[in-house]
Enzyme design. Structure first.
Site, mmCIF file in Angstrom:
data_model
loop_
_atom_site.group_PDB
_atom_site.id
_atom_site.type_symbol
_atom_site.label_atom_id
_atom_site.label_comp_id
_atom_site.label_asym_id
_atom_site.label_seq_id
_atom_site.Cartn_x
_atom_site.Cartn_y
_atom_site.Cartn_z
ATOM 1 N N CYS A 114 -1.270 -18.560 43.026
ATOM 2 C CA CYS A 114 -0.479 -19.140 41.947
ATOM 3 C C CYS A 114 0.466 -18.076 41.418
ATOM 4 O O CYS A 114 0.083 -16.913 41.298
ATOM 5 C CB CYS A 114 -1.431 -19.606 40.847
ATOM 6 N N HIS A 158 -2.579 -29.034 42.458
ATOM 7 C CA HIS A 158 -2.498 -27.718 41.818
ATOM 8 C C HIS A 158 -1.471 -27.744 40.675
ATOM 9 O O HIS A 158 -1.746 -27.283 39.567
ATOM 10 C CB HIS A 158 -2.117 -26.665 42.882
ATOM 11 N N GLU A 159 -0.304 -28.317 40.963
ATOM 12 C CA GLU A 159 0.763 -28.334 39.942
ATOM 13 C C GLU A 159 0.425 -29.292 38.793
ATOM 14 O O GLU A 159 0.675 -28.970 37.626
ATOM 15 C CB GLU A 159 2.120 -28.694 40.564
ATOM 16 N N HIS A 162 -1.748 -27.765 36.214
ATOM 17 C CA HIS A 162 -1.082 -26.889 35.240
ATOM 18 C C HIS A 162 -0.715 -27.658 33.958
ATOM 19 O O HIS A 162 -0.696 -27.092 32.870
ATOM 20 C CB HIS A 162 0.203 -26.297 35.815
#
Ligand code: CO
Length: 188
Positions: A114, A158-159, A162
């Site tokens: 990341c 993953h994004e 966030h």
């Protein structure tokens, strides 16, 4: 806004744990501009010359909280093999939501990285192998719904994480980081 590696918020900053707010649709100019900045970062970071010139760490995705803006915007740019060709899939999405997902899990063979994480966090990050996403496509300014699997599905999750203040290593099994899960796909 020109984003570079120095302006990216690292995980030593607790703001990365904040939740992002929904982006109003129709989109405001500032949100569209933000989406475009994210795309420019990811695109340029994958161009060796520009990455060097502008101090960009290569990335396949980025989310707005990583530049200190807690608004639900992400960008991904992933190469997918389609037959013998490699196709780059680029998306800038506002308010992405996973509306359904497979029971089957998948993880990247060498774990995840990341832009916001400089420390070492090794281990499998198990995620859903297949997802269905609903979002607002920033480049085309339209509501979209699509399925994703493989590497793209991992990067999207993953994004999207966030936006909820979640980092990839939150998913690593601390006792057994390279735990093999039955029926899970390990992506090369
Ligand atoms: Co990240």
């Amino acid at each position: 806004m020109r984003i570079n590696y120095d302006t990216i918020v690292k995980d030593t900053d607790p703001s990365l744990r904040n939740k992002s707010v929904t982006v109003p649709i129709p989109m405001m100019k500032k949100d569209i501009a933000l989406g475009k900045s994210l795309l420019r970062y990811v695109r340029d970071s994958r161009d060796e010359e520009k990455a060097e010139k502008f101090n960009l760490k290569p990335a396949v995705g980025i989310a707005a909280p990583q530049i200190g803006v807690h608004r639900a915007l992400i960008c991904v740019s992933v190469d997918e093999e389609v037959g013998d060709e490699v196709e780059t899939i680029e998306m800038v999405l506002a308010n992405p939501k996973i509306i359904s997902h497979s029971v089957q899990k998948a993880a990247l063979k060498f774990g995840e990285g990341c832009l916001s994480v400089e420390g070492e966090h090794q281990g499998y990050v198990y995620r859903s192998a297949r997802i269905k996403v609903r979002a607002f496509d920033v480049m085309n300014q339209e509501e979209v719904e699509f399925r994703a699997n493989g590497y793209l599905a991992i990067v999207l999750q993953h994004e999207i994480d966030h936006l909820g203040g979640v980092l990839f290593y939150d998913h690593i099994n601390a006792e057994n980081p390279w735990e093999i899960k039955e029926n899970a796909i390990i992506i090369d």
